[in-house]
Motif scaffolding. Structure first.
Motif, PDB file in Angstrom:
ATOM      1  N   ARG A   1      75.654  54.115   8.732  1.00  0.00           N
ATOM      2  CA  ARG A   1      74.981  52.519   9.160  1.00  0.00           C
ATOM      3  C   ARG A   1      74.958  51.681   8.030  1.00  0.00           C
ATOM      4  NH1 ARG A   1      70.007  54.733  11.151  1.00  0.00           N
ATOM      5  NH2 ARG A   1      70.421  56.363  12.604  1.00  0.00           N
ATOM      6  N   PRO A   2      75.386  50.589   8.136  1.00  0.00           N
ATOM      7  CA  PRO A   2      75.520  49.740   6.920  1.00  0.00           C
ATOM      8  C   PRO A   2      74.024  49.748   6.086  1.00  0.00           C
ATOM      9  CG  PRO A   2      75.958  48.481   8.866  1.00  0.00           C
ATOM     10  CD  PRO A   2      75.491  49.804   9.239  1.00  0.00           C
ATOM     11  N   GLU A   3      72.984  49.868   6.557  1.00  0.00           N
ATOM     12  CA  GLU A   3      71.708  49.659   5.992  1.00  0.00           C
ATOM     13  C   GLU A   3      71.464  51.187   5.221  1.00  0.00           C
ATOM     14  OE1 GLU A   3      71.820  49.857   9.081  1.00  0.00           O
ATOM     15  OE2 GLU A   3      70.248  50.991  10.381  1.00  0.00           O
ATOM     16  N   MET A   4      72.168  52.168   5.701  1.00  0.00           N
ATOM     17  CA  MET A   4      72.070  53.502   4.889  1.00  0.00           C
ATOM     18  C   MET A   4      72.830  53.901   3.956  1.00  0.00           C
ATOM     19  SD  MET A   4      69.743  55.525   7.340  1.00  0.00           S
ATOM     20  CE  MET A   4      70.387  57.060   6.942  1.00  0.00           C
ATOM     21  N   GLU A   5      73.545  52.781   3.635  1.00  0.00           N
ATOM     22  CA  GLU A   5      74.705  53.199   2.369  1.00  0.00           C
ATOM     23  C   GLU A   5      74.145  53.676   1.287  1.00  0.00           C
ATOM     24  OE1 GLU A   5      78.108  51.306   2.668  1.00  0.00           O
ATOM     25  OE2 GLU A   5      78.248  52.951   0.889  1.00  0.00           O
TER      26      GLU A   5
END
Ligand code: HEM
Ligand code: HEM
Length: 146
Positions: A46-50
Motif C-alpha cells: 500500500r502506498p502509505e506503507m512504503e
C-alpha cells in the motif's frame, strides 16, 4: 506393552498425518513469508506503507509459530518410540539423525530470529533458516520412502 524390536514400526495414522500437515504448514507459511519479505509483492503493497514490512508477515509468523510448537511436541512424542525402535533395528538411522539435527538447527535458529539476532544478521539468518527448512522437508520425504 512389550517393547520388542521386531514389532512393526509404522507410525499411528494420526501421528503420520499430523506430521505431514504440520510440515506442509511450516513450508507454506515460511515460503510465503520469504517471498513476501524479499520480493515485496507489489500487489500487497500500500502506498502509505512504503518501506515498512508487509502486513502479511506477522499473521504468517503466528501460524508458523503455532505449527512449529506442535511439530516440536510431536518430535518429542516420537523420540521414545519411533526413534528408539529404528535405532535398535539399525534402520534409516542416517537420514533419521539428519532429520533430528535439522529440526534442532531450525529450533535454535528460529529462537535466535525471534529473541536476539543482531539487526545486521537478520536477513542472512532468516535465509539460512529457510534453507534448512526446505532441506529438512526434503530429508523428511526421503526418510518416509516405502
Ligand atoms: C534416528 C532417528 C530415526 C530413525 C532411526 C527412524 C527410523 C525409521 C524407519 C526404520 C522407518 C521405516 C519403517 C516404518 O515404515 O515404520 C521410518 C519411517 C518414518 N519415519 Fe522415521 N526414524 C527416525 C526419525 C524420524 C523423525 C524425527 C521423524 C519425523 C519428524 C520421522 C518420521 C518418519 C515417517 C513419517 C516415516 C514413514 C512411516 C509411516 O508413515 O508409518 N522419523 N523411520
Ligand atoms: C520444526 C521446524 C521449525 C521450527 C522449530 C521453526 C521455528 C521458527 C521460529 C521460532 C521463527 C521465528 C518467528 C518470528 O520471527 O516471528 C521462524 C521463522 C521463520 N521460519 Fe521457521 N521453523 C521451522 C521450520 C521452517 C520451515 C520448514 C521453513 C521453510 C521454508 C521455515 C521458514 C521460516 C522463515 C522464512 C521464517 C522467517 C525468518 C525471519 O524472521 O527472518 N521454518 N521459524
Amino acid at each position: 506393552m512389550v517393547f520388542h524390536p521386531h514389532r512393526r514400526h509404522a507410525l499411528r495414522p494420526w501421528l503420520r498425518w499430523s506430521l505431514h500437515a504440520l510440515l506442509l504448514a511450516l513450508v507454506v507459511t515460511g515460503g510465503l513469508w520469504l517471498s513476501i519479505h524479499f520480493l515485496a509483492w507489489p500487489a500487497l503493497a500500500r502506498p502509505e506503507m512504503e518501506g515498512l514490512p508487509s502486513p502479511w508477515e506477522a499473521p504468517l509468523m503466528k501460524l508458523h509459530g503455532a505449527a512449529m510448537l506442535a511439530m516440536v511436541f510431536l518430535v518429542g512424542r516420537l523420540s521414545g518410540t519411533h526413534v528408539l525402535l529404528g535405532w535398535r533395528l539399525r534402520k534409516r538411522v542416517g537420514d533419521g539423525v539428519a532429520l533430528l539435527a535439522l529440526i534442532a538447527a531450525l529450533a535454535l535458529s528460529g529462537y535466535a530470529l525471534y529473541y536476539w539476532v543482531p539487526e545486521g544478521w537478520r536477513d542472512a539468518l532468516g535465509l539460512a533458516h529457510g534453507a534448512a527448512g526446505v532441506l529438512m522437508a526434503l530429508v523428511f520425504v526421503f526418510h518416509r520412502r516405502r
